[in-house]
Write a protein that holds these residues in place. Structure first.
Motif, PDB file in Angstrom:
ATOM      1  N   THR A  70     -15.681 -23.343  19.750  1.00 13.57           N
ATOM      2  CA  THR A  70     -14.363 -23.845  20.164  1.00 13.57           C
ATOM      3  C   THR A  70     -13.889 -23.121  21.413  1.00 13.57           C
ATOM      4  O   THR A  70     -13.406 -23.742  22.373  1.00 13.57           O
ATOM      5  N   PHE A  71     -14.022 -21.808  21.432  1.00  9.03           N
ATOM      6  CA  PHE A  71     -13.623 -21.046  22.614  1.00  9.03           C
ATOM      7  C   PHE A  71     -14.459 -21.437  23.829  1.00  9.03           C
ATOM      8  O   PHE A  71     -13.923 -21.597  24.938  1.00  9.03           O
ATOM      9  N   ILE A  72     -15.750 -21.600  23.644  1.00  8.45           N
ATOM     10  CA  ILE A  72     -16.607 -21.984  24.760  1.00  8.45           C
ATOM     11  C   ILE A  72     -16.147 -23.314  25.344  1.00  8.45           C
ATOM     12  O   ILE A  72     -16.048 -23.489  26.570  1.00  8.45           O
ATOM     13  N   SER A  73     -15.835 -24.263  24.476  1.00  8.15           N
ATOM     14  CA  SER A  73     -15.380 -25.577  24.938  1.00  8.15           C
ATOM     15  C   SER A  73     -14.049 -25.489  25.691  1.00  8.15           C
ATOM     16  O   SER A  73     -13.883 -26.090  26.762  1.00  8.15           O
ATOM     17  N   LEU A  74     -13.085 -24.738  25.133  1.00 10.65           N
ATOM     18  CA  LEU A  74     -11.776 -24.614  25.777  1.00 10.65           C
ATOM     19  C   LEU A  74     -11.880 -23.894  27.115  1.00 10.65           C
ATOM     20  O   LEU A  74     -11.272 -24.304  28.109  1.00 10.65           O
ATOM     21  N   PHE A  75     -12.624 -22.805  27.143  1.00  9.90           N
ATOM     22  CA  PHE A  75     -12.778 -22.048  28.388  1.00  9.90           C
ATOM     23  C   PHE A  75     -13.505 -22.877  29.436  1.00  9.90           C
ATOM     24  O   PHE A  75     -13.104 -22.924  30.605  1.00  9.90           O
ATOM     25  N   ARG A  76     -14.589 -23.534  29.034  1.00  5.44           N
ATOM     26  CA  ARG A  76     -15.396 -24.288  29.997  1.00  5.44           C
ATOM     27  C   ARG A  76     -14.588 -25.418  30.639  1.00  5.44           C
ATOM     28  O   ARG A  76     -14.723 -25.691  31.839  1.00  5.44           O
ATOM     29  N   ALA A  77     -13.774 -26.074  29.838  1.00  6.86           N
ATOM     30  CA  ALA A  77     -12.975 -27.171  30.390  1.00  6.86           C
ATOM     31  C   ALA A  77     -12.081 -26.686  31.526  1.00  6.86           C
ATOM     32  O   ALA A  77     -11.946 -27.359  32.565  1.00  6.86           O
ATOM     33  N   ALA A  78     -11.465 -25.515  31.356  1.00  8.26           N
ATOM     34  CA  ALA A  78     -10.606 -24.960  32.411  1.00  8.26           C
ATOM     35  C   ALA A  78     -11.437 -24.492  33.598  1.00  8.26           C
ATOM     36  O   ALA A  78     -11.071 -24.736  34.766  1.00  8.26           O
ATOM     37  N   LEU A  79     -12.545 -23.831  33.348  1.00  6.92           N
ATOM     38  CA  LEU A  79     -13.400 -23.326  34.421  1.00  6.92           C
ATOM     39  C   LEU A  79     -13.950 -24.466  35.268  1.00  6.92           C
ATOM     40  O   LEU A  79     -14.051 -24.351  36.505  1.00  6.92           O
ATOM     41  N   ASP A  80     -14.298 -25.576  34.641  1.00  7.30           N
ATOM     42  CA  ASP A  80     -14.813 -26.732  35.368  1.00  7.30           C
ATOM     43  C   ASP A  80     -13.744 -27.351  36.270  1.00  7.30           C
ATOM     44  O   ASP A  80     -14.078 -28.055  37.238  1.00  7.30           O
ATOM     45  N   GLU A  81     -12.479 -27.090  35.948  1.00  2.00           N
ATOM     46  CA  GLU A  81     -11.379 -27.550  36.804  1.00  2.00           C
ATOM     47  C   GLU A  81     -11.080 -26.560  37.931  1.00  2.00           C
ATOM     48  O   GLU A  81     -10.165 -26.768  38.721  1.00  2.00           O
ATOM     49  N   GLY A  82     -11.845 -25.475  37.995  1.00  4.92           N
ATOM     50  CA  GLY A  82     -11.630 -24.468  39.021  1.00  4.92           C
ATOM     51  C   GLY A  82     -10.509 -23.504  38.704  1.00  4.92           C
ATOM     52  O   GLY A  82      -9.955 -22.870  39.606  1.00  4.92           O
ATOM     53  N   ARG A  83     -10.192 -23.335  37.410  1.00  2.46           N
ATOM     54  CA  ARG A  83      -9.093 -22.470  37.002  1.00  2.46           C
ATOM     55  C   ARG A  83      -9.611 -21.205  36.328  1.00  2.46           C
ATOM     56  O   ARG A  83     -10.600 -21.238  35.607  1.00  2.46           O
ATOM     57  N   ASP A  84      -8.923 -20.097  36.580  1.00  2.95           N
ATOM     58  CA  ASP A  84      -9.177 -18.890  35.809  1.00  2.95           C
ATOM     59  C   ASP A  84      -8.620 -19.077  34.399  1.00  2.95           C
ATOM     60  O   ASP A  84      -7.812 -19.992  34.145  1.00  2.95           O
ATOM     61  N   VAL A  85      -9.015 -18.207  33.466  1.00  2.00           N
ATOM     62  CA  VAL A  85      -8.616 -18.341  32.061  1.00  2.00           C
ATOM     63  C   VAL A  85      -8.033 -17.020  31.564  1.00  2.00           C
ATOM     64  O   VAL A  85      -8.612 -15.950  31.785  1.00  2.00           O
ATOM     65  N   LEU A  86      -6.900 -17.108  30.888  1.00  2.00           N
ATOM     66  CA  LEU A  86      -6.336 -15.968  30.171  1.00  2.00           C
ATOM     67  C   LEU A  86      -6.241 -16.344  28.702  1.00  2.00           C
ATOM     68  O   LEU A  86      -5.554 -17.302  28.344  1.00  2.00           O
ATOM     69  N   TYR A  87      -6.941 -15.589  27.874  1.00  2.00           N
ATOM     70  CA  TYR A  87      -6.892 -15.804  26.426  1.00  2.00           C
ATOM     71  C   TYR A  87      -6.004 -14.744  25.800  1.00  2.00           C
ATOM     72  O   TYR A  87      -6.245 -13.543  25.926  1.00  2.00           O
ATOM     73  N   GLU A 147      -4.771 -11.596  36.511  1.00  2.25           N
ATOM     74  CA  GLU A 147      -4.891 -10.147  36.329  1.00  2.25           C
ATOM     75  C   GLU A 147      -3.532  -9.488  36.131  1.00  2.25           C
ATOM     76  O   GLU A 147      -3.365  -8.620  35.265  1.00  2.25           O
ATOM     77  N   VAL A 148      -2.557  -9.856  36.951  1.00  2.00           N
ATOM     78  CA  VAL A 148      -1.219  -9.271  36.848  1.00  2.00           C
ATOM     79  C   VAL A 148      -0.600  -9.616  35.499  1.00  2.00           C
ATOM     80  O   VAL A 148       0.013  -8.774  34.834  1.00  2.00           O
ATOM     81  N   THR A 149      -0.774 -10.860  35.075  1.00  3.35           N
ATOM     82  CA  THR A 149      -0.206 -11.288  33.801  1.00  3.35           C
ATOM     83  C   THR A 149      -0.850 -10.544  32.635  1.00  3.35           C
ATOM     84  O   THR A 149      -0.161 -10.050  31.739  1.00  3.35           O
ATOM     85  N   ALA A 150      -2.159 -10.444  32.647  1.00 10.80           N
ATOM     86  CA  ALA A 150      -2.862  -9.753  31.562  1.00 10.80           C
ATOM     87  C   ALA A 150      -2.436  -8.287  31.470  1.00 10.80           C
ATOM     88  O   ALA A 150      -2.207  -7.765  30.373  1.00 10.80           O
ATOM     89  N   ALA A 151      -2.310  -7.637  32.605  1.00 15.17           N
ATOM     90  CA  ALA A 151      -1.896  -6.232  32.603  1.00 15.17           C
ATOM     91  C   ALA A 151      -0.493  -6.075  32.037  1.00 15.17           C
ATOM     92  O   ALA A 151      -0.214  -5.127  31.290  1.00 15.17           O
ATOM     93  N   ALA A 152       0.396  -6.992  32.371  1.00 11.55           N
ATOM     94  CA  ALA A 152       1.769  -6.923  31.860  1.00 11.55           C
ATOM     95  C   ALA A 152       1.802  -7.118  30.347  1.00 11.55           C
ATOM     96  O   ALA A 152       2.528  -6.414  29.632  1.00 11.55           O
TER      97      ALA A 152
END
Length: 289
Positions: A70-87, A147-152
């Motif tokens: 499930t995670f692979i599918s969700l992450f891949r869909a965003a990555l294929d759109e050219g987007r970074d991912v924050l889980y 990166e900024v969001t994850a650190a916060a």
């Protein structure tokens, strides 16, 4: 650059409308009860009241973490759109779900060298996890990088206070939180345990109060003592006890604190049982009392 994608788990106990409106995807944990196995979906397949009624009838619910695929599918869909991912993940102290998200990151990262996949362990659950997710959503929508969001969020996570009481000690006993003797004696005496979440994202019993009303009053009083900013909205979550949740909200409102109320979902509710009542807010350090 397009804004990054936000992924979380079903254990934030938010509504399907919230995820849809805010462009957030979630990986469902699952539960099996009365011969049915269901992926958690915000109470759409099995309404929350029906679920808690089954628990009251003595049915037991067994849970399972979110799946790697499930995670692979969700992450891949965003990555294929050219987007970074924050889980934004469910506490690793309570579930292996966060580690499944990390495994998906590690598998996909070499395939997308120009993209970032960042996983944050919230060390939180239910409304506490939601508070951090919502902060991440605000930062994303305001143009912050992944990166900024994850650190916060990592800086904030140990300031999310979890205050919990449960109505049925047997559920805690089955989860290994109380001895059988303590559960029986506590039930006979009307003892309501007080529970917190520590810096490792694990549950701990921090006190016991005799009587439901006194337990509710204690949740309100401790929230008033520990809340960092009274302008924030406290998240109250409950296990099919809306009247108690409203009573708690009224006690907070009398002291100028706003709150909103949600059901605790089917996965976490499997371990806490009907009658669980919680407060989540930003405060100081996590401590048992």
């Amino acid at each position: 650059m397009s804004r990054f994608a936000l992924v979380t788990d079903s254990t934030t106990d938010e509504t399907a409308a919230y995820y849809l409106h805010n462009d957030i995807k979630f990986a469902p944990l699952s539960f099996t009860i009365d011969g049915r196995t269901i992926d958690e979906d915000c109470g759409q397949t099995m309404p929350f009241h029906e679920f808690y009624e089954l628990l009251r009838q003595g049915k037991q619910s067994v849970t399972a973490q979110a799946r790697l695929d499930t995670f692979i599918s969700l992450f891949r869909a965003a990555l294929d759109e050219g987007r970074d991912v924050l889980y934004i993940g469910f506490s690793s102290g309570l579930s292996g779900t966060y580690h499944a998200g990390c495994m998906a990151r590690d598998e996909l990262a070499p395939q997308y060298p120009d993209r970032k996949i960042v996983c944050v362990d919230t060390l939180s659950a239910t409304g506490g996890e939601y508070l951090l997710l919502e902060k991440a959503r605000e930062m994303r929508d305001n143009g912050c990088s992944v990166e900024v969001t994850a650190a916060a969020i990592e800086q904030m996570r140990l300031h999310v206070i979890h205050l919990i009481t449960v109505d049925d000690l047997d559920h805690l006993h089955r989860g290994g939180r109380l001895s059988r003797t303590s559960a029986i004696i506590g039930g006979l005496l009307g003892i309501k345990p007080l529970i917190w979440v520590d810096d490792e994202g694990k549950l701990g019993v921090c006190g016991k109060i005799r009587g439901r009303q006194k337990a509710i009053e204690h949740l309100a009083a401790r929230t008033l003592r520990e809340i960092a900013n009274k302008d924030q909205v406290v998240r109250i979550c409950h296990g099919d006890c809306p009247e108690d949740a409203e009573r708690l909200a009224a006690l907070l409102q009398q002291n100028g604190i706003r709150s909103d109320i949600r059901y605790i979902g089917t996965v976490i509710g499997s371990h806490t049982g009907p009658g669980v009542l919680t407060c989540f807010f930003f405060g100081g350090e996590r401590k048992p009392e």
